[in-house]
Design an enzyme around this catalytic site. Structure first.
Site: not given
Ligand code: G16
Length: 541
Positions: A66, A286, A288, A380, A505
């Site tokens: 992604s 990707d 999304d 988000e 976080r």
């Molecule tokens: C993924 C998840 C999203 C999330 C993002 C970042 O997105 O599908 O829901 O907001 O990771 O997550 P984190 O803050 O835990 O790194 P993607 O678009 O990278 O697949």
């Protein structure tokens, strides 16, 4: 003998790195691609188990990292209706990924088969695709080895966006049922999207083109393909200018462009030369996620992020439902995470008068919460989201007899939107077309959209620490429960800033801790973010 077991024999070609413990993150496993072969092999086994457990329903496997840099890769699992893998199964994925040897892997696989009462007579079925990363084909070999070793029937859909694979998975599993979702092909995806876009567009006019930065990822060639199915600008259709669509040089993926770059840096990609008030959008690697932005006549940059897309969609769909005569019959709600700008939450509750739910990060959480509403709008702030319509809502929308021509035209648009919006998962293409339609229907430019409310100035930071796993959160990630004492320090800092809010976080997709801060002024938001980042750094050493 273990060596004669096909699963152990194939596993020997994809040995687990001894010094690694793999974690199922926000959206599957994600890390440097060089470390992923054993993980992908084992995820293939899990997909087979999941399909068997669900009586041979088709499971999707997407190989992508992604928004991450080009030398990362990852693997996401798709459940039969196109949702993310059921959360409980993440534990099983972790068990398989961490089995220390080929023999231990076979034992874990057999134990899961027995514990979950999986019928081994069922033929598992899996579909998969990948993004444009250089490591993709190699990881596909590991996946195929697992599918063959487990006797799984499979189809390789080659290069797709993540939402396209989610769409195809749902189409395959609903084919021939009353819930048939569409033709289970890439072409079927384009045809459904284009037909519903055309229906929702009616005779509305688009005010100039939209320029789409494709992050040099799979979204580039796929968006060019989609455009072929959409009404052309000469037919009154939308002009989409595609930029950053180089998939020949993989190292350009997400580099100085894409949705994550724009959101994190709060500026346009350096390659962007947009004119004032021109609509610009960025996808991620990707496709999304979607981010909008524009520059005003004084060259000031304005970001229209996932919160903005959510509020625009909730406003428009709420109005359409009311104008169609369905206002009382469709309960619209919005789902956000702690990253949502406080001003967007106030706007939804106070101006739109809609309920808001806050969940932890990860579309799997938001999607689940959104299904509790008749119409659940979830996004988000990073641009990942969609709108889900419950079965009851779809029935009401499809069966309702309009009482006037005005009701009828609103109902037509609403019906078209239920088909346009990819309800399986956030989809940058269908979100882009949704935004464009709404702006055209409202005769709004990006400025009018931006004026609906004023964002609280904010800052998103990324801090690398020795071990991000010590940062544990509670209260939908808005508070840290460990390391001890850190939350009290953050609270102490937040209290010193007008309209201050901040949280930290651990990322589930990158080896870092994220810090978010907002406050009454830009300077204060930056200052608060920097101070909280210092607290995190000190705690994380
Ligand atoms: C993924 C998840 C999203 C999330 C993002 C970042 O997105 O599908 O829901 O907001 O990771 O997550 P984190 O803050 O835990 O790194 P993607 O678009 O990278 O697949």
């Amino acid at each position: 003998m273990a060596s004669q077991n096909p699963i152990a024999a194939a596993s020997a070609k994809f040995p687990k790195p001894a010094d690694r413990t793999f974690q199922y993150g926000t959206a599957g496993f994600r890390m440097k691609a060089a470390l992923l072969d054993s993980v992908v092999y084992r995820v293939g086994l899990l997909a087979a188990l999941r399909s068997r457990k669900l009586n041979g329903q088709i499971i999707g496997v997407m190989i992508t990292a992604s928004h991450n840099p080009p030398d990362d890769n990852g693997v996401k699992l798709v459940d039969p209706m196109g949702e993310m893998l059921e959360q409980f199964w993440e534990t099983y994925a972790t068990i398989l990924a961490n089995a220390p040897s080929d023999q231990a892997l076979v034992e874990a696989y057999d134990k899961l088969t027995a514990d979950l009462k999986i019928d081994t007579a069922v033929k598992p079925r899996v579909v998969f695709a990948r993004d444009t990363r250089a490591s993709g084909p190699r990881l596909v070999s590991a996946l195929v080895a697992a599918l063959e070793a487990s006797g799984t029937e499979y189809t390789d859909y080659k290069l797709l966006t993540t939402p396209q694979l989610h769409y195809i998975t749902r189409c395959l599993n609903t084919k021939g049922t009353t819930y048939e979702y569409g033709e289970p092909t890439e072409q079927g995806y384009y045809e459904k999207t284009a037909a519903s876009f055309k229906a929702a567009m009616g005779h509305k006019k688009f005010n100039g083109p939209v320029t789409v930065d494709c992050a040099n990822g799979v979204g580039g060639p796929k968006l060019r393909e989609l455009i072929k199915y959409l009404p052309s600008p000469s037919e009154g259709g939308l002009e989409i200018k595609v930029v950053n669509d180089d998939v020949v040089e993989p190292e350009r993926l997400n580099h100085q462009c894409g949705a994550d770059f724009v959101k994190t840096n709060q500026r346009a990609p350096p390659s962007s030369h947009s004119t004032p008030l021109a609509r610009c959008a960025s996808l991620d690697g990707d496709a999304d996620r979607l981010m909008y932005y524009f520059v005003d006549s004084d060259n000031g940059f304005h970001l229209l992020d996932g919160d903005r897309i959510a509020t625009l969609a909730a406003l428009f769909i709420g109005d359409l439902a009311r104008n169609a005569g369905l206002g009382e019959k469709l309960k619209v709600g919005v789902v956000q995470t702690a990253y949502a700008n406080g001003a967007s939450t106030s706007y939804i509750t106070q101006d739109l008068k809609l309920p808001v739910v806050c969940t932890p990060t990860g579309v799997k959480h938001l999607h689940h919460a959104a299904t509790k509403f008749d119409v659940g709008v979830y996004f988000e702030a990073n641009g990942h989201g969609t709108v889900v319509f419950s079965d009851v809502a779809l029935k009401r929308i499809n069966k309702y007899e309009p009482q006037s021509p005005a009701q009828s035209s609103s109902l037509d648009v609403l019906r078209a939107l239920t088909a346009l919006i990819n309800q399986t998962v956030g989809d940058a293409f269908s979100d882009l077309l949704l935004v464009e339609l709404i702006l055209a229907h409202k005769s709004w430019g990006p400025k009018e959209w931006d004026l609906t409310y004023t964002d609280l100035p904010n800052r998103l930071g990324r801090i690398e620490v020795a071990d991000r796993n010590i940062f544990k959160t509670t209260d939908a990630e808005r508070k840290l429960e460990s390391p001890p004492g850190v939350q009290a320090q953050i609270d102490g800092l937040v209290g010193k800033y007008k309209n201050g809010r901040s949280f930290a976080r651990a990322s589930g997709t990158e080896d870092a801790v994220r810090v978010y801060a907002e406050a009454a002024t830009k300077g204060e938001a930056d200052d608060l973010a920097a101070k909280v980042a210092d607290v995190v750094k000190r705690a994380g050493v």
